[in-house]
Design an enzyme around this catalytic site. Structure first.
Site, PDB file in Angstrom:
ATOM      1  CG  ASP A 158      -0.350  -0.557   2.481  1.00  0.00           C
ATOM      2  OD1 ASP A 158       0.880  -0.534   2.600  1.00  0.00           O
ATOM      3  OD2 ASP A 158      -1.105  -0.992   3.351  1.00  0.00           O
ATOM      4  CG  ASN A 200      -9.210  -1.547  11.968  1.00  0.00           C
ATOM      5  OD1 ASN A 200      -8.244  -2.176  11.546  1.00  0.00           O
ATOM      6  ND2 ASN A 200      -9.685  -0.471  11.360  1.00  0.00           N
ATOM      7  CG  HIS A 206      -6.005  -2.229   8.962  1.00  0.00           C
ATOM      8  ND1 HIS A 206      -6.154  -1.039   9.652  1.00  0.00           N
ATOM      9  CD2 HIS A 206      -4.664  -2.430   8.896  1.00  0.00           C
ATOM     10  CE1 HIS A 206      -4.961  -0.576   9.975  1.00  0.00           C
ATOM     11  NE2 HIS A 206      -4.043  -1.400   9.533  1.00  0.00           N
ATOM     12  CD  GLU A 209      -8.939   0.899   7.766  1.00  0.00           C
ATOM     13  OE1 GLU A 209      -8.948  -0.048   8.580  1.00  0.00           O
ATOM     14  OE2 GLU A 209      -8.327   1.956   7.976  1.00  0.00           O
TER      15      GLU A 209
HETATM   16  C1  F6R Z   1       1.398  -1.537   6.195  1.00  0.00           C
HETATM   17  C2  F6R Z   1       0.048  -2.107   6.253  1.00  0.00           C
HETATM   18  C3  F6R Z   1      -0.737  -2.131   7.509  1.00  0.00           C
HETATM   19  C4  F6R Z   1       0.071  -2.408   8.767  1.00  0.00           C
HETATM   20  C5  F6R Z   1      -0.819  -2.364   9.996  1.00  0.00           C
HETATM   21  C6  F6R Z   1      -0.031  -2.573  11.277  1.00  0.00           C
HETATM   22  O1  F6R Z   1       1.946  -1.673   4.902  1.00  0.00           O
HETATM   23  O2  F6R Z   1      -0.420  -2.536   5.258  1.00  0.00           O
HETATM   24  O3  F6R Z   1      -1.754  -3.106   7.392  1.00  0.00           O
HETATM   25  O4  F6R Z   1       0.702  -3.658   8.656  1.00  0.00           O
HETATM   26  O5  F6R Z   1      -1.473  -1.134  10.063  1.00  0.00           O
HETATM   27  O6  F6R Z   1       0.809  -1.482  11.451  1.00  0.00           O
HETATM   28  P1  F6R Z   1       1.842  -1.420  12.676  1.00  0.00           P
HETATM   29  O7  F6R Z   1       2.870  -2.456  12.405  1.00  0.00           O
HETATM   30  O8  F6R Z   1       2.400  -0.028  12.608  1.00  0.00           O
HETATM   31  O9  F6R Z   1       1.064  -1.691  13.907  1.00  0.00           O
END
Ligand code: F6R
Length: 249
Positions: free
Chosen positions: A73, A141, A143, A148
């Site tokens: 992403d 959440n 994701h 989401e």
């Molecule tokens: C990042 C991504 C997100 C993160 C998720 C956890 O490329 O796609 O899904 O993996 O938000 O983020 P952290 O590791 O910062 O808790």
């Protein structure tokens, strides 16, 4: 009680041990198939993972010269040199330290025509033969990527609206006073599920509930991580804290 899922769990005492185990797993994949197509993730969870992978690559002379990568992403509207862009994160934490060719280290082109970029990204992944090993983190959440709650399990690479909780979680990555963009381009859940192998990494107590909802509950779109129950080859690398709710059964 073990979770009712085909996923394998590797549970470690510390987040550093998780990072080292994930780094070893990626290194072994690239050593056994130098042309590996890696699906890469960003976020706080992966900072120690890339640090461990860079250290291991240097120590063991592991080359990424024949590999390719596709990140999950990117924020819409941020120039690639913005300090909070995922391109910048990847350069800082991984790309600049290894020999992965720059023209094969791909992220969604989220600063131009976003709809065209989504189609181009899917085509580029297909042209490389699909993703061999997809790394995923997970949001509180549930994701995965920036899919989401509510995102369809067959979704393709698309523009997505970030939830207030995701924006809040990522605000600390931005310079003082700057708010994250409300939109991102993300691989869809359908795109993610086409990877031949998936490695999900989760550390810290803040991920325990999302992990349990993903692997113990009936799959449902309100928890995107639960789509992973449909995939035949998922390994979850986590620490005791993130595993705590699953351990209760
Ligand atoms: C990042 C991504 C997100 C993160 C998720 C956890 O490329 O796609 O899904 O993996 O938000 O983020 P952290 O590791 O910062 O808790």
């Amino acid at each position: 009680m073990r979770p009712m899922t085909k996923a394998q769990f590797q549970v470690f005492a510390t987040s550093q041990a998780v990072a080292e185990a994930v780094a070893s797993h990626i290194a072994e994949a690239v050593q056994s198939r130098p042309q590996s197509v890696l699906g890469l993730a960003t976020g706080k969870t992966f900072v120690p993972v890339y640090a461990a992978l860079v250290a291991l690559s240097k120590a063991k002379g592991i080359s990424f010269a024949e590999a390719s990568s596709f990140n999950l992403d990117e924020y819409v509207g941020l120039p690639p040199n913005h300090p909070a862009s995922f391109r910048c994160y990847m350069e800082e934490n991984f790309f600049r330290h290894v020999d992965l060719p720059a023209d094969r280290a791909m992220l969604p082109e989220a600063h131009g025509d976003a709809a065209a970029a989504c189609l181009a990204y899917e085509a580029a992944i297909a042209a490389r033969g699909g993703v061999d090993l997809q790394l995923l983190g997970i949001g509180r959440n549930g994701h995965i990527g920036f899919n989401e709650p509510g995102a369809p399990f067959d979704g393709r690479t698309q523009v997505t609206q970030l939830t207030p909780s995701t924006i809040a979680a990522n605000t600390s990555d931005f310079p003082d006073g700057e708010v994250p963009p409300p939109e991102a381009i993300t691989m869809g859940i359908g795109t993610i599920l086409e990877a031949r192998e998936i490695v999900l990494v989760a550390t810290g107590a803040g991920k325990a509930e999302a992990l349990a909802r993903s692997f113990l509950a009936t799959p449902a779109v309100d928890c995107p991580g639960s789509a992973l129950q449909q995939h035949p080859h998922v390994t979850v690398f986590c620490d005791d804290e993130a595993y705590a709710e699953i351990a209760k059964g």
